[in-house]
Design an enzyme around this catalytic site. Structure first.
Site, PDB file in Angstrom:
ATOM      1  N   SER A 238       0.836  -1.014  -0.020  1.00 37.36           N
ATOM      2  CA  SER A 238      -0.008  -0.066  -0.108  1.00 37.36           C
ATOM      3  C   SER A 238       0.780   1.289   0.091  1.00 37.36           C
ATOM      4  O   SER A 238       1.833   1.389   0.830  1.00 37.36           O
ATOM      5  CB  SER A 238      -0.773   0.046   1.259  1.00 37.36           C
ATOM      6  OG  SER A 238      -1.365   1.178   1.757  1.00 37.36           O
ATOM      7  N   GLY A 239       0.696   2.265  -0.724  1.00 39.72           N
ATOM      8  CA  GLY A 239       1.179   3.567  -0.781  1.00 39.72           C
ATOM      9  C   GLY A 239       0.967   4.230   0.336  1.00 39.72           C
ATOM     10  O   GLY A 239       1.927   4.782   0.864  1.00 39.72           O
ATOM     11  N   LEU A 240      -0.206   4.064   0.648  1.00 37.38           N
ATOM     12  CA  LEU A 240      -0.634   4.780   2.169  1.00 37.38           C
ATOM     13  C   LEU A 240       0.335   4.411   3.322  1.00 37.38           C
ATOM     14  O   LEU A 240       0.738   4.997   4.086  1.00 37.38           O
ATOM     15  CB  LEU A 240      -1.909   4.757   2.366  1.00 37.38           C
ATOM     16  CG  LEU A 240      -2.343   5.170   4.064  1.00 37.38           C
ATOM     17  CD1 LEU A 240      -2.381   6.563   3.801  1.00 37.38           C
ATOM     18  CD2 LEU A 240      -4.117   4.639   4.173  1.00 37.38           C
TER      19      LEU A 240
ATOM     20  N   ASP B 241       0.997  10.404   2.089  1.00 40.57           N
ATOM     21  CA  ASP B 241       0.968   9.648   0.869  1.00 40.57           C
ATOM     22  C   ASP B 241       0.561  10.481  -0.311  1.00 40.57           C
ATOM     23  O   ASP B 241      -0.396  10.691  -0.930  1.00 40.57           O
ATOM     24  CB  ASP B 241      -0.544   8.841   1.083  1.00 40.57           C
ATOM     25  CG  ASP B 241      -0.842   7.816  -0.078  1.00 40.57           C
ATOM     26  OD1 ASP B 241       0.013   7.636  -0.665  1.00 40.57           O
ATOM     27  OD2 ASP B 241      -2.056   7.363   0.127  1.00 40.57           O
TER      28      ASP B 241
ATOM     29  N   ASP C 256       0.984  -0.926  -5.020  1.00 36.98           N
ATOM     30  CA  ASP C 256       0.227   0.369  -5.108  1.00 36.98           C
ATOM     31  C   ASP C 256       1.126   1.377  -5.939  1.00 36.98           C
ATOM     32  O   ASP C 256       1.761   2.083  -5.072  1.00 36.98           O
ATOM     33  CB  ASP C 256      -0.285   0.689  -3.838  1.00 36.98           C
ATOM     34  CG  ASP C 256      -0.919   2.168  -3.828  1.00 36.98           C
ATOM     35  OD1 ASP C 256      -1.084   2.620  -5.228  1.00 36.98           O
ATOM     36  OD2 ASP C 256      -1.386   2.691  -2.979  1.00 36.98           O
TER      37      ASP C 256
ATOM     38  N   ASP D  71       0.691   4.187  -7.329  1.00 37.17           N
ATOM     39  CA  ASP D  71       0.180   5.487  -7.337  1.00 37.17           C
ATOM     40  C   ASP D  71      -0.162   5.753  -8.690  1.00 37.17           C
ATOM     41  O   ASP D  71      -0.654   5.026  -9.493  1.00 37.17           O
ATOM     42  CB  ASP D  71       1.324   6.696  -6.764  1.00 37.17           C
ATOM     43  CG  ASP D  71       1.122   6.206  -5.285  1.00 37.17           C
ATOM     44  OD1 ASP D  71       0.537   5.667  -4.573  1.00 37.17           O
ATOM     45  OD2 ASP D  71       2.263   6.849  -4.554  1.00 37.17           O
TER      46      ASP D  71
ATOM     47  N   GLU E 138      -3.073   4.544 -10.743  1.00 33.15           N
ATOM     48  CA  GLU E 138      -4.259   5.050 -10.651  1.00 33.15           C
ATOM     49  C   GLU E 138      -4.485   6.342 -11.485  1.00 33.15           C
ATOM     50  O   GLU E 138      -3.341   6.842 -11.870  1.00 33.15           O
ATOM     51  CB  GLU E 138      -4.769   5.598  -9.402  1.00 33.15           C
ATOM     52  CG  GLU E 138      -3.646   6.268  -8.641  1.00 33.15           C
ATOM     53  CD  GLU E 138      -3.700   6.458  -6.961  1.00 33.15           C
ATOM     54  OE1 GLU E 138      -3.424   5.449  -6.402  1.00 33.15           O
ATOM     55  OE2 GLU E 138      -4.105   7.660  -6.548  1.00 33.15           O
TER      56      GLU E 138
ATOM     57  N   LYS F  67       0.064  12.650  -6.490  1.00 34.46           N
ATOM     58  CA  LYS F  67      -1.019  12.082  -6.090  1.00 34.46           C
ATOM     59  C   LYS F  67      -1.328  12.408  -4.663  1.00 34.46           C
ATOM     60  O   LYS F  67      -0.583  12.969  -3.787  1.00 34.46           O
ATOM     61  CB  LYS F  67      -1.277  10.511  -6.230  1.00 34.46           C
ATOM     62  CG  LYS F  67      -0.402   9.743  -5.673  1.00 34.46           C
ATOM     63  CD  LYS F  67      -0.466   9.410  -4.098  1.00 34.46           C
ATOM     64  CE  LYS F  67      -2.060   9.175  -3.636  1.00 34.46           C
ATOM     65  NZ  LYS F  67      -2.278   7.672  -3.603  1.00 34.46           N
TER      66      LYS F  67
ATOM     67  N   ASN G 241      -3.988  11.075  -1.389  1.00 30.18           N
ATOM     68  CA  ASN G 241      -4.902   9.710  -1.107  1.00 30.18           C
ATOM     69  C   ASN G 241      -6.364   9.984  -1.161  1.00 30.18           C
ATOM     70  O   ASN G 241      -6.965  11.257  -1.085  1.00 30.18           O
ATOM     71  CB  ASN G 241      -4.730   9.386   0.483  1.00 30.18           C
ATOM     72  CG  ASN G 241      -5.249   8.159   0.882  1.00 30.18           C
ATOM     73  OD1 ASN G 241      -6.407   7.973   1.264  1.00 30.18           O
ATOM     74  ND2 ASN G 241      -4.508   7.107   1.025  1.00 30.18           N
ATOM     75  N   SER G 242      -6.822   9.049  -1.570  1.00 27.28           N
ATOM     76  CA  SER G 242      -8.317   9.090  -2.102  1.00 27.28           C
ATOM     77  C   SER G 242      -9.352   9.585  -0.998  1.00 27.28           C
ATOM     78  O   SER G 242     -10.127   9.987  -1.246  1.00 27.28           O
ATOM     79  CB  SER G 242      -8.672   7.691  -2.722  1.00 27.28           C
ATOM     80  OG  SER G 242      -7.855   7.401  -3.803  1.00 27.28           O
TER      81      SER G 242
ATOM     82  N   ARG H 134      -6.363   1.578 -11.950  1.00 31.96           N
ATOM     83  CA  ARG H 134      -7.511   1.998 -10.939  1.00 31.96           C
ATOM     84  C   ARG H 134      -8.078   3.061 -11.453  1.00 31.96           C
ATOM     85  O   ARG H 134      -7.602   4.102 -11.759  1.00 31.96           O
ATOM     86  CB  ARG H 134      -6.509   2.053  -9.789  1.00 31.96           C
ATOM     87  CG  ARG H 134      -7.350   2.961  -8.734  1.00 31.96           C
ATOM     88  CD  ARG H 134      -6.336   2.944  -7.404  1.00 31.96           C
ATOM     89  NE  ARG H 134      -6.832   3.750  -6.288  1.00 31.96           N
ATOM     90  CZ  ARG H 134      -6.255   3.955  -5.179  1.00 31.96           C
ATOM     91  NH1 ARG H 134      -5.316   2.979  -4.859  1.00 31.96           N
ATOM     92  NH2 ARG H 134      -6.562   4.961  -4.463  1.00 31.96           N
TER      93      ARG H 134
ATOM     94  N   HIS I 192     -12.470   1.880  -7.233  1.00 37.72           N
ATOM     95  CA  HIS I 192     -12.224   2.626  -5.795  1.00 37.72           C
ATOM     96  C   HIS I 192     -13.549   3.436  -5.313  1.00 37.72           C
ATOM     97  O   HIS I 192     -14.176   3.894  -6.163  1.00 37.72           O
ATOM     98  CB  HIS I 192     -11.113   3.162  -5.568  1.00 37.72           C
ATOM     99  CG  HIS I 192     -10.609   3.217  -4.242  1.00 37.72           C
ATOM    100  ND1 HIS I 192     -11.084   2.367  -3.279  1.00 37.72           N
ATOM    101  CD2 HIS I 192      -9.593   4.114  -3.655  1.00 37.72           C
ATOM    102  CE1 HIS I 192     -10.392   2.597  -2.085  1.00 37.72           C
ATOM    103  NE2 HIS I 192      -9.581   3.718  -2.081  1.00 37.72           N
TER     104      HIS I 192
HETATM  105  C1  SPV Z   1      -3.446   2.693  -0.641  1.00 43.29           C
HETATM  106  O1  SPV Z   1      -3.708   1.744   0.450  1.00 43.29           O
HETATM  107  O2  SPV Z   1      -2.430   3.372  -0.447  1.00 43.29           O
HETATM  108  C2  SPV Z   1      -4.376   2.840  -1.345  1.00 43.29           C
HETATM  109  C3  SPV Z   1      -5.932   2.682  -0.942  1.00 43.29           C
HETATM  110  O3  SPV Z   1      -4.085   3.223  -2.492  1.00 43.29           O
HETATM  111  S1  SPV Z   1      -6.379   3.746  -0.685  1.00 43.29           S
HETATM  112  O4  SPV Z   1      -5.707   4.315   0.817  1.00 43.29           O
HETATM  113  O5  SPV Z   1      -7.661   3.620  -0.198  1.00 43.29           O
HETATM  114  O6  SPV Z   1      -6.378   4.992  -1.362  1.00 43.29           O
HETATM  115 MG    MG Z   2      -2.468   4.371  -2.422  1.00 45.16          MG
END
Ligand code: SPV
Ligand code: MG
Length: 539
Positions: free
Chosen positions: A42-44, A54, A81, A83, A110, A116, A118-119, A155, A186
């Protein structure tokens, strides 16, 4: 099977599959051990474990470094992930190459803009990538891959950014057309409605991956029934560890003590296990030379040494002072000098007088009615589970380091040091363990393996090849046999006073090869007041 192939199979498996988030080597390993067949880098969470946002604050090569640890720590495929691909199509090409080189099975990109966000942070305000540009990036990634099974997951962030289902479907369609192996749809809603609607309209044109972080309350069977390919539990290892770390930090800070947290944290042994410490231990046995560091010395020092009279009234012989320090300290210095620092001393008589620190002490409280072999047994019991080479010697024997070195470097699993110059120097009439060997000491003997035949004061003069110095080496492979025999010998109450020489003879009688290392002097057995004087110059 390659990790790429395994990931592709997960994508196309008829079952709903799961990926667990991991953000470093240890979390990845824990995820695999829990049974996950794939992991989400996971990027986060990778950002969070670095302590940054993130928002592409960690560089892509820093991410890559961590991925390498994760891939090394596991055998299941990892989906990165990625990004936005860290730039344009060109960065994407290089990313795919590097991921392949580091054993990463797949990447998800994505359709947002670099850097980027975070969503779940003001998702509706986030600008999306131009679909055409994004398709070029997908194509570039797919054409850069060398492994045919490497996967690119596209994504779609249209729902996050507040665009409707139509935009999401149009984009997904274009991305699959450009070569994406799967779509990740997502949603930041607390229900699965959006992704379920997408899945219905999408109608299985390519595998669909979901991230139910916000709609976590949805029963998993709903995802299963809807025919999603993979559900990603996207950040729970990181969030779990943050909760645990915060609780631990607060507790230790307020109590200024470890007592209350000890039961809530894993033992260090668990850390070692996760790191694979056992494998290294096995490998060391195979590849490292038998170094002194893997040697444990056992010094038998339970007896008084009554022959020294009043000198040993207050203390045992091993603690009689020679040149300003106890014999035992000279012995410890000699062992330390060749790198042996793990030293077990078996004490008995006046055991409270032993005050040297840094040694292991084993007590033979029955010293008055038992012999050396009893003491050795106690030391062997204490060393149970250890896998070092044992070097046994006596608390009243001074020696040059060379003697220990020669002993540990011999091939034999069982070996003794024999002084072939026993006639010279010391007192002829004194009590000594004479030795008969398979061959006398000579220049030729240096190149041959000499075996022990008998060690006994009663070996007739004509058969004597030397005097046993009291040094015995037992390699780990010979330990079980030695233990067994010691127990057997001591099971007979008449043998409570058996000596180590009795063990050596029993070994020989049973056909064990006890190798002889000849030395000429270099040791001193302190048996009399005259020996104490000699010891002064020896030390
Ligand atoms: C991540 O886990 O970094 C994701 C999922 O990209 S989210 O945090 O929901 O964007
Ligand atoms: Mg991410």
């Amino acid at each position: 099977m390659r990790k790429t192939t395994r990931f592709k199979q997960l994508l196309h498996s008829p079952e709903l599959e799961f990926l667990l988030e991991a953000h470093n080597g240890i979390s990845a390993r824990i995820g695999e051990e829990a049974g996950f067949r794939g992991l989400w880098a996971s990027g986060l969470c990778l950002s969070a474990q670095f302590g940054v946002r993130d928002s592409n604050e960690a560089s892509w090569t820093q991410v890559l470094e961590m991925l390498e640890f994760m891939a090394d720590a596991t055998s299941v495929p990892i989906l990165l992930d990625g990004d936005t691909g860290y730039g344009n199509f060109n960065n994407m090409r290089r990313l795919v190459r590097k991921l392949e080189q580091r054993g990463i099975a797949a990447v998800c990109i994505e359709d947002k803009l670099f850097p980027k966000t975070n969503s779940f942070l003001r998702g509706e305000t986030q600008p999306l990538a131009d679909p055409e540009e994004f398709c070029g990036k997908i194509r570039a990634g797919k054409e850069a891959q060398r492994d045919p099974d490497f996967c690119v997951v596209a994504r779609v962030e249209a729902l996050i950014a507040g665009w409707g289902l139509g935009e999401a479907l149009r984009r997904a369609e274009a991305y699959v057309e450009a070569g994406a192996d799967a779509i990740l749809i997502h949603s930041a809603r607390s229900t699965a409605d959006e992704v379920l609607a997408f899945q219905r309209e999408w109608d299985g044109r390519a595998p669909v991956v979901i991230v139910p972080t916000k709609y976590y309350a949805t029963p998993t069977d709903v995802f299963r029934d809807a025919g999603f390919s993979i559900a990603i539990w996207a950040n729970h290892m990181m969030r779990a560890s943050i909760a645990a770390m915060q609780a631990t930090a607060a507790e230790v800070a307020s109590s200024q003590n470890l007592l209350r947290v000890e039961d809530r944290v894993v033992p260090v042994a668990e850390v070692f296990r996760l790191q694979g410490a056992d494998e290294l231990k096995q490998a060391e046995k195979r590849y490292l030379p038998r170094t002194a560091a893997r040697t444990r010395a056992v010094v038998l020092a339970a007896s008084r040494g009554a022959e020294l009279g009043e000198l040993t009234e207050e203390r045992p012989k091993a603690l009689v002072r020679v040149r300003g320090k106890p014999l035992l300290e000279h012995i410890v210095d000699a062992y330390n000098g060749v790198g042996v620092k793990d030293i077990t001393v078996v004490r008995g008589y006046r055991k409270e007088a032993f005050d040297l620190v840094g040694l292991r002490y084993v007590d033979n409280d029955e010293y008055a009615d038992t012999g050396e072999l009893w003491s050795l047994k106690l030391a062997l019991d204490e060393a149970r589970g250890a896998d070092q080479t044992l070097v046994v010697s006596y608390g009243d024997v001074l020696f040059n380091r060379f003697l220990v070195q020669a002993l540990t470097e011999t091939e034999g699993d069982l070996a003794v040091v024999v002084d072939s110059q026993w006639r010279e120097g010391s007192n002829h009439e004194r009590w000594a363990d004479y030795v008969a060997c398979t061959e006398p000491d000579s220049r030729r003997a240096f190149y041959r393996t000499i075996g022990l035949r008998r060690v006994d004061h009663a070996v007739p003069e004509a058969e004597r090849h030397g005097e046993w110095t009291g040094f015995l080496k037992v390699a780990p492979s010979a330990l079980p046999r030695v233990r067994e025999l010691v127990d057997e010998l001591l099971a007979d109450p008449a043998r409570r006073k058996a000596m180590v020489s009795d063990l050596l003879n029993a070994l020989v009688d049973q056909g064990e090869q006890v190798q002889v290392v000849y030395v000429a002097g270099h040791w001193l057995d302190v048996d009399s007041l005259a020996d104490i004087e000699r010891a002064g110059s020896f030390a």
